[in-house]
Design an enzyme around this catalytic site. Sequence first.
Site, PDB file in Angstrom:
ATOM      1  N   ASN A 147       0.841  -1.189   0.000  1.00  0.00           N
ATOM      2  CA  ASN A 147       0.000   0.000   0.000  1.00  0.00           C
ATOM      3  C   ASN A 147       0.882   1.246   0.000  1.00  0.00           C
ATOM      4  O   ASN A 147       1.348   1.704   1.037  1.00  0.00           O
ATOM      5  CB  ASN A 147      -0.920  -0.002   1.216  1.00  0.00           C
ATOM      6  N   ASP A 148       1.102   1.787  -1.183  1.00  0.00           N
ATOM      7  CA  ASP A 148       1.966   2.959  -1.350  1.00  0.00           C
ATOM      8  C   ASP A 148       1.485   4.169  -0.563  1.00  0.00           C
ATOM      9  O   ASP A 148       2.206   5.154  -0.433  1.00  0.00           O
ATOM     10  CB  ASP A 148       1.999   3.364  -2.833  1.00  0.00           C
ATOM     11  N   CYS A 149       0.263   4.109  -0.106  1.00  0.00           N
ATOM     12  CA  CYS A 149      -0.324   5.277   0.540  1.00  0.00           C
ATOM     13  C   CYS A 149      -0.379   5.166   2.056  1.00  0.00           C
ATOM     14  O   CYS A 149      -0.835   6.079   2.727  1.00  0.00           O
ATOM     15  CB  CYS A 149      -1.725   5.518  -0.005  1.00  0.00           C
TER      16      CYS A 149
END
Length: 812
Positions: A485-487
């Site tokens: 999850n890049d966020c």
Amino acid sequence: MENKRYGHFDDQQREYVITDPRTPWPWINYLGNEDFFSLISNTAGGYSFYKDAKFRRITRYRYNNVPMDNGGRYFYINDGQAVWSPGWKPMKTPLDFYECRHGMGYTRITGRKNGVEASVLFFVPLKTWAEVQKLTLTNQSQEVKTLKLFSFEEWCLWNAATDMENFQRNFSTGEVEIEGSTIYHKTEYRERRNHYAYYHVNAEIQGFDTDRETFVGLYNEFSNPDAVMEGRPRNSHAHGWSPIASHYIEVTLQPGESKDLIFLLGYVENEQDKKFSAPQVINKDKAHATIEKLNTTEKVDMAFAQLCDYWDRLLDIYHVSTGNPKLDRMVNIWNQYQCMVTFNFSRSASFFESGVGRGMGFRDSNQDLVGFVHQIPPRARERIIDIASTQFPDGGCYHQYQPLTKRGNNDIGGGFNDDPCWLIFGTVAYIKETGDFSILDEMVPFDNQPGSEVTLFEHLKVSMDHVINNLGPHLLPLIGRADWNDCLNLNCFSWDPNESFQTTENKSEGSKAESLMIAGLFVVTGKQYVELCRKLGKDAEADRMQQAVDAMIAAVKKDGWDGEWYLRAYDYFGRKIGSNECEEAKIFIESQGWCTMAEIGAEDGMVGKALDSCKKYLECEHGMVLNNPAFTKYIYEYGEISSYPEGYKENAGIFCHNNPWVIIGETLAGRGNDAWSHYAKILPSYVEEKYQTLHKVEPYVNCQMVAGKDAFRPGEGKNSWLTGTAAWMWLTVSQYILGIKPQYDGLQIDPCLPETAKDYTIQRRFRDAEYTITIHPNGSQKGVKQVVVDGKAIEGNTIPYAAGKHIVEVTM
Ligand code: BGC
Ligand code: NOJ
């Protein structure tokens, strides 16, 4: 919501047929297999590039413009009464008939007006650096028709990023050459650049234009270019400003007569010492050679037949007949096709990815190749080596690399602590498909530095060690910049709205932020690594890793379980994320997916409970959301995830990519009914009708995100085509639902089905063997009773690999 239909599947032709050009969003297709690529919408919008959508953009495209989908390969027909385009746009003259057929590597757009039909077949022939546009004009009326035909392409000045911003320079660089029916674009073709593009037609032309303003008129639009409206080309020669290519051809058609015109948009690179045929004149030999190969209808038809043949062969490798057309068409056609496209493009160029922001992702490419490896294993092999070459000696890696240079991208850098594990995931899938263990002996550098080469196996080892060497206070993996999850940016702490969450410096030093997603991923890939080591006779290494895996399992059970589901993470300060104790986002999907795939605590009922919690808290009509409840405010300690409005993207959107993780978890737990119901919710063909207007994006492929239950408009899809969803949907259905799993020594048969499943047959080519496997589920969800190969019952459920044709009967 009105339930209008814009198109339908044609399974016989392997096409999606669009019958109304005003789709709720441009519905696109991809052309090209290896080096030369194009994106094409249902109204012929889009662009072409060579290898790299940023550095070698061939034609110009305006993203997010008014009108939407502005720019493409356009034809204008002026018949004296009306001016129209076969793809409706850009003229938007109402047509008597319109149809767009998106097929495997080609698109055919047909328009009819005032008794004339114009049908254009777009494709990139195999091994060719050019897009063919075969235009067939047919006079279906009783009178003679005299048509003025204009073609149109707008050149991009190579670098798609600077092309959109550096106008003080750009407006002075453009250069073209015109030779017969070919217009050459040679901007900056001096000593430094060695490439040019061209637009050719295989007919004599009666005029041309290469200067945009002269052709269009400064205050006009693509829908009313001066030259077209007046029916008179200007024979303009571009110097600077915006070079274009437009051919002008006068066509006379007798009643019933049909004519083909072959247009060719090509790209050439010349050797340094063969760049010029005269001072300042480009050497056109290579362009001439490509033109020569494709300058008649017969040659083009042959090239098209070869492309179709190529796809026949690719799609023959795994073919299922279940009697359910909605399932069969996704498995046999569109899911596999999308896997090829994502493998080729990673996340670089779609109608949501502008082609300038991102190269090839480390984790993305490893996942994509799992969806693709059965199609063309040598290309997957090459990709694995390319990816591994961007790794650092400590096992960390560049998060992305540029396809043109194959070098790590410094703007994004590294530090995403899930990245290394994906290399094992990709490599194991490759070896299980091919049986090619030799890839492990390939010498592969670190960070592309000559002299730093070690074997690929050594890269796998340092990948696993990277996790082991980066554990936090609960002995769970430290998250680093982010995990999948890049966020979820736990070490970012951004108060500055001008900062990008993705590129800003992280404060990982002293951080306690740990990830349960990486923990699960480590257990899954750790088990794969152990199995591989045993296979290679590296028992000590297998034992060492087994201990690390066992320790990780123990850590998850001890500090990663929240009672009803797996925690998501610990933050910088060591506080729980994704826990019942949290105010918002009490549960996340990623850790449920990975920890159930890893079967952590299955014996204690943890897997079953976690899967039930997904149904209870994450599931909605359109699929499972990423987290629940959604974040309603920005949280400094969490980063980008909480910057999105509720229900969108990583903040409780239905991130289709990770629904399959839970589905696979369901299949491992033997819950076929649940697995199927989750799967069908995000299977494009199952939601095709309902989604024609609500979903908006292409009904033949998965999109990255469908707005979740907390969104303003749940069910709306975005970011279609380039998403890890493709590979994961493929893995889920081919290996876990339909149950054909490549193993080192053969094909394991282990389906997990809904109780209602009927008998089905799979044709599977596997290395040098060809299996026809018929499964008799007998109402059971899981559990193979007997496998009969060529009339003989075998021990267990893995068909031992043996070249040749085999008939397999499976009873559940
Ligand atoms: C998106 C992510 C993506 C990341 C990196 C974020 O804005 O929400 O889905 O992975 O950018 O490009
Ligand atoms: C899209 C990115 O391409 C992928 O790498 C990432 O895992 C997901 N978004 C989730 O953030």
